[in-house]
Design a protein around this motif. Structure first.
Motif, PDB file in Angstrom:
ATOM      1  N   GLY A 139      74.828  71.705  70.204  1.00 56.30           N
ATOM      2  CA  GLY A 139      73.934  71.412  71.315  1.00 56.30           C
ATOM      3  C   GLY A 139      72.793  72.385  71.455  1.00 56.30           C
ATOM      4  O   GLY A 139      72.220  72.525  72.554  1.00 56.30           O
ATOM      5  N   ASP A 140      72.411  73.040  70.374  1.00 58.89           N
ATOM      6  CA  ASP A 140      71.355  74.056  70.407  1.00 58.89           C
ATOM      7  C   ASP A 140      69.980  73.394  70.290  1.00 58.89           C
ATOM      8  O   ASP A 140      69.328  73.427  69.232  1.00 58.89           O
ATOM      9  N   GLU A 141      69.516  72.796  71.364  1.00 60.22           N
ATOM     10  CA  GLU A 141      68.273  72.014  71.329  1.00 60.22           C
ATOM     11  C   GLU A 141      67.052  72.871  71.013  1.00 60.22           C
ATOM     12  O   GLU A 141      66.038  72.345  70.538  1.00 60.22           O
ATOM     13  N   GLU A 142      67.124  74.168  71.288  1.00 56.84           N
ATOM     14  CA  GLU A 142      65.959  75.019  71.019  1.00 56.84           C
ATOM     15  C   GLU A 142      65.772  75.251  69.523  1.00 56.84           C
ATOM     16  O   GLU A 142      64.714  75.730  69.100  1.00 56.84           O
ATOM     17  N   TRP A 143      66.771  74.905  68.712  1.00 62.53           N
ATOM     18  CA  TRP A 143      66.708  75.159  67.285  1.00 62.53           C
ATOM     19  C   TRP A 143      66.420  73.917  66.461  1.00 62.53           C
ATOM     20  O   TRP A 143      65.979  74.024  65.317  1.00 62.53           O
ATOM     21  N   LEU A 148      68.085  64.541  67.692  1.00 66.94           N
ATOM     22  CA  LEU A 148      69.339  64.504  66.946  1.00 66.94           C
ATOM     23  C   LEU A 148      70.550  64.447  67.873  1.00 66.94           C
ATOM     24  O   LEU A 148      71.610  63.954  67.494  1.00 66.94           O
ATOM     25  N   ILE A 149      70.386  64.985  69.062  1.00 65.86           N
ATOM     26  CA  ILE A 149      71.508  65.106  69.998  1.00 65.86           C
ATOM     27  C   ILE A 149      71.430  63.959  70.989  1.00 65.86           C
ATOM     28  O   ILE A 149      70.539  63.901  71.837  1.00 65.86           O
ATOM     29  N   VAL A 155      76.218  63.216  68.067  1.00 64.46           N
ATOM     30  CA  VAL A 155      75.185  63.517  67.076  1.00 64.46           C
ATOM     31  C   VAL A 155      75.268  62.538  65.913  1.00 64.46           C
ATOM     32  O   VAL A 155      76.336  62.332  65.328  1.00 64.46           O
ATOM     33  N   SER A 156      74.130  61.948  65.582  1.00 67.23           N
ATOM     34  CA  SER A 156      74.013  61.140  64.369  1.00 67.23           C
ATOM     35  C   SER A 156      72.959  61.776  63.476  1.00 67.23           C
ATOM     36  O   SER A 156      71.900  62.192  63.953  1.00 67.23           O
ATOM     37  N   ALA A 167      79.031  61.957  65.953  1.00 68.05           N
ATOM     38  CA  ALA A 167      80.026  63.032  65.922  1.00 68.05           C
ATOM     39  C   ALA A 167      79.834  63.940  67.138  1.00 68.05           C
ATOM     40  O   ALA A 167      78.697  64.214  67.553  1.00 68.05           O
ATOM     41  N   LYS A 168      80.935  64.409  67.687  1.00 73.66           N
ATOM     42  CA  LYS A 168      80.866  65.254  68.880  1.00 73.66           C
ATOM     43  C   LYS A 168      81.971  66.310  68.814  1.00 73.66           C
ATOM     44  O   LYS A 168      83.114  65.998  68.468  1.00 73.66           O
TER      45      LYS A 168
END
Length: 336
Positions: A139-143, A148-149, A155-156, A167-168
């Motif tokens: 869940g690192d949206e800043e990266w 994607l999330i 996540v696909s 996938a989770k």
């Protein structure tokens, strides 16, 4: 101020011995415990090959230092979702920080298990896809691209090498583990600058100060990241004894690493060990930190620190490993 860390080599000691040495490192002022992550070791005679992830779980219960791998391969052996799940679990269990050290891998981790060993460009692409998958699963949206999330963290991912289909990870720590990328050349260094909290290398001297370190900083700025926030770690294998020749001889297991075996797709420890017989004394003394005086160890570590490293991860191949930790605690670490 440079941090002196312990590099726990799964290749050289049994997992229980390494737990004892990790505890000894903590008692004597080391600040971090790294461990190697290989299927085959770098030599055959008297070798070990413990599974790093199992060992790290025990390590988080045995001592309180931060821990991490150096380095986990991102190829056939591990799917990035397995890596993400394993290290999220470790971070959930540990009171201190956990670092996932990632690399393009080694042939000895892959071909013995029936996986292919492609050329470097494909291995680098695999590493980048793995970084994207792992960051997304954490869940690192800043990266990574937030697209994607999906909703509720599913996540696909449709890559050329890896896929995720909704996938989770259901067990996540409050704060993600750090990711450090092993970089011995500018191309992989770009991935460290884009996706990672730090990078790890065996390069030192001008090869590091004039080629690798400037590349990491430049790439970080190009990605809009703070180059000063990227932690740098040098790996070095050390041997100490009052008898210098005995200390030098104790590095013999690692002599093949002076023969460029990393880039030659070698996977059989017996054949890798044979390459070590080609090592010259000059190559051995250049590659390893060999000393019969604690002041020599301190001086060499200070020289590495002056190159700009934030951390120095020291592997212990001394004839008397316990004595090395005591010398480091009593006479070296406090003087740096």
């Amino acid at each position: 101020m440079v941090s002196i860390d312990y590099m726990a080599h799964q290749e050289q000691y049994s997992p229980p011995e390494l737990l004892e040495y990790g505890a000894a490192a903590e008692r004597n002022g080391f600040e971090f415990v790294w461990t190697s992550d290989h299927f085959h070791p770098w030599f055959h005679t008297d070798a070990e090959a413990g599974f790093a992830w199992s060992w790290l779980g025990a390590a988080t219960e045995r001592f309180d230092l931060p821990v991490g791998t150096c380095v986990t391969p991102t190829a056939g052996r591990y799917h990035p979702a397995d890596i993400a799940q394993a290290f999220a679990t470790l971070q959930t269990m540990h009171d201190d920080r956990v670092v996932l050290g990632l690399s393009t891998g080694e042939a000895m981790n892959e071909t013995p298990l029936g996986f292919d060993w492609p050329e470097y460009p494909e291995r680098r692409d695999r590493l980048e896809e793995s970084l994207e998958c792992i960051r997304a699963l954490w869940g690192d949206e800043e990266w990574v691209d937030s697209d994607l999330i999906g909703e509720d963290g599913f996540v696909s991912y449709d890559g050329n090498r890896f896929e995720l289909n909704e996938a989770k990870l259901y067990t996540l720590p409050e704060q993600s583990p750090e990711i450090h990328v092993a970089a011995n050349g500018p191309s992989t260094a770009r991935l460290a600058a884009r996706y990672a909290d730090g990078f790890i290398t065996v390069k030192k001297g001008e090869e590091y100060t004039e080629r690798l370190y400037p590349a990491v900083r430049r790439y970080a700025e190009e990605e809009g990241n703070d180059p000063d926030a990227i932690e740098t770690t040098l790996l070095v294998i050390a041997s100490y004894d009052k008898d210098y020749e005995r200390a030098l001889e104790s590095t013999r297991s690692w002599w093949a690493t002076t023969q460029n075996v990393f880039d030659r797709a070698m996977d059989n420890p017996k054949r890798i060990e044979q390459e070590g017989k080609k090592a010259t004394r000059e190559q051995v003394e250049e590659k390893f930190l060999i000393a019969d005086d604690p002041a020599e160890i301190a001086g060499q570590l200070e020289e590495y620190a002056e190159m700009g490293f934030d951390r120095i991860a020291v592997g212990n191949t001394s004839p008397q490993p316990e004595q090395f930790f005591e010398v480091m605690g009593d006479e070296v670490i406090s003087s740096i």
